[in-house]
Design an enzyme around this catalytic site. Structure first.
Site, short mmCIF file in Angstrom:
data_model
loop_
_atom_site.label_atom_id
_atom_site.label_comp_id
_atom_site.label_asym_id
_atom_site.label_seq_id
_atom_site.Cartn_x
_atom_site.Cartn_y
_atom_site.Cartn_z
N LYS A 95 17.88 3.06 25.70
CA LYS A 95 16.88 2.46 24.80
C LYS A 95 15.63 2.06 25.58
CE LYS A 95 16.96 -1.96 23.63
NZ LYS A 95 15.88 -2.92 23.38
N CYS A 152 13.30 -10.34 21.14
CA CYS A 152 14.42 -11.27 21.13
C CYS A 152 14.01 -12.65 21.61
CB CYS A 152 15.55 -10.76 22.03
SG CYS A 152 16.50 -9.42 21.31
N ARG A 208 8.79 -14.40 28.32
CA ARG A 208 8.39 -13.02 28.59
C ARG A 208 6.87 -12.83 28.51
NH1 ARG A 208 12.97 -9.04 27.14
NH2 ARG A 208 14.74 -10.36 26.83
N ASP A 241 20.99 -7.87 31.42
CA ASP A 241 21.41 -7.37 30.11
C ASP A 241 22.92 -7.13 30.03
OD1 ASP A 241 18.97 -7.51 28.92
OD2 ASP A 241 18.48 -5.39 29.12
N ARG A 266 19.42 -2.77 17.23
CA ARG A 266 18.27 -2.51 18.09
C ARG A 266 18.68 -1.86 19.40
NH1 ARG A 266 15.89 -7.13 19.96
NH2 ARG A 266 14.30 -5.73 20.74
#
Length: 422
Positions: free
Chosen positions: A22, A118, A123, A308, A400
């Site tokens: 992704k 998210c 970020r 992640d 997602r």
């Protein structure tokens, strides 16, 4: 709103195909903006974020077609009609900021909304902007939009990132391909997605050296052409599904898996008592005899342990023998899955960026709520090994980043189903 119901059902066995990445695909797609010739991506994942990026590119005038059940993306930006990335699309996904560099490099101007995504930390995009300024861009932030221009085109320069940033490295790398002269990216990200982007850009005619190291050198060219490029295997989906037999027992072969994509992760699995072996088709994973052992984990930029995979690893540690400490060093506010795992009987103590997990014999099914993409799948993994039924609510996050998760796990023998909300 959909929910996923998981019922603990013992060991998992079989093969599971791993999709294209992704995060790589979302980076490769904006590269079409750098050329007026077609760019085709194969092995594309079938995810809602890909649809969002497609919509964003189409709003700029690019043509995007999904072929072969969505696994091939055919794109062309020969006739851009806009240089404005609107908030209504950009707010859905932070990767949208990646259109800024290509638009600015190709046509010398762009207006891009500040992104969303998210809820796992701030970020900020300041590193993206500083990189483009080092290449001569003039930037102005007004009403939530970045107004960027480079009237004479971008120029090569030295970009020294104060912090390692995958997204900022990707934006700067794309922009530098059409900048006049040589650009050097220092303290650059080293992730496989960076290497994959560089490979694609080279296929389009870019001159890039050093990708995969912390110093990348780009010699700007006058124009880029078209290309066909396969999206690299998704190392996060790979790691996630490697944890399924680790948690439940059994033996699973992850098709398309590669050790070099998940080296640090595999080291922790070995330490915990999980066997990982290479096959002709990918990676085979099986739990060794007895209960898994607690291991400590610290998230780091690649090639370290991926942030992640932290939530999924926590799910594994919940039933490990001993005490494990998970330290999150990439994003703040990324332990929101811990209270949900505690609803299932896990013993977790969170202090700032550190979570201490004391393993229990077994988790118990419970209604839980997904707070972000990786938390969603960590709760599903926990439910696979829990006693009774686990209902994971708010799984729109899941779509997602994971394609057909119920089908893939169901084919291994998991009892898992999606139910539509009222």
């Amino acid at each position: 709103m959909d929910s996923i119901i998981v019922t603990g059902n013992g060991p998992l066995n079989g093969q599971i195909p791993i999709a294209g990445a992704k995060n790589a695909c979302l980076t490769l797609m904006p590269a079409t903006l750098l050329s007026d010739e077609p760019l085709t991506l194969t092995n594309a994942p079938r995810l809602s974020d890909i649809k969002t990026m497609s919509a964003l590119l189409q709003s700029l005038g690019a043509e995007v077609s999904q072929l072969q059940d969505g696994q091939v993306l055919a794109m062309s930006s020969h006739a851009l009609s806009s240089h404005v990335a609107d908030y209504e699309i950009v707010r859905k996904m932070r990767a949208s900021i990646l259109v800024l560099g290509p638009l600015l490099a190709r046509d010398g101007h762009a207006v891009v909304s500040l992104p969303g995504g998210c809820a796992i930390g701030a970020r900020p995009v300041d590193l993206h902007l500083r990189a483009l300024e080092a290449m001569g861009a003039e930037l102005d932030l007004k009403d939530g939009y970045v107004h960027a221009k480079a009237p004479g085109g971008l120029k090569g320069g030295i970009v020294d990132f104060p912090l390692v940033s995958v997204g900022a490295t990707e934006n700067a790398l794309m922009a530098a391909t059409l900048a006049k002269g040589t650009t050097v990216l220092k303290n650059a990200a080293r992730e496989p997605e960076i290497v994959d982007l560089a490979d694609c850009l080279r296929r389009m005619g870019a001159q890039i050296d050093g990708d995969g190291t912390d110093t990348i050198t780009i010699q700007g060219v006058d124009r880029l052409g078209g290309a066909t490029h396969p999206v690299v295997t998704d190392r996060i989906e790979l790691g996630t599904y490697m944890l399924a037999p680790a948690i439940c027992g059994g033996e699973v072969e992850c098709l398309g898996g590669r050790i070099d994509l998940v080296g640090a992760f595999c080291e922790k699995l070995d330490e915990a008592g999980i066997e990982v072996s290479e096959t002709e088709k990918g990676l085979k994973v099986a739990r060794r005899n007895g209960r898994i052992k607690a291991v400590d984990v610290t998230t780091e930029p690649f090639p370290g342990f991926p942030t992640d995979l932290q939530a999924q690893m926590m799910a594994l540690m919940c039933t490990a023998e001993g005490v494990s400490v998970l330290e999150e060093k990439i994003f703040e506010n990324r332990f929101m899955h811990a209270p949900e795992l505690m609803r299932m009987g896990a013993q977790i103590d969170v202090h700032g960026g550190t979570a201490t997990v004391t393993g229990v014999e077994r988790l118990k099914g419970a209604p839980v709520m997904a707070t972000d993409l990786r938390a969603s799948v960590s709760l599903i993994l926990a439910g696979l090994a829990a006693e009774g039924e686990t209902i994971v609510n708010r799984v729109y996050h899941l779509d997602r980043g994971y394609e057909r998760v119920e089908e893939k796990l169901g084919n291994l023998g998991a009892r898992i189903e999606r139910v539509s909300g009222q």
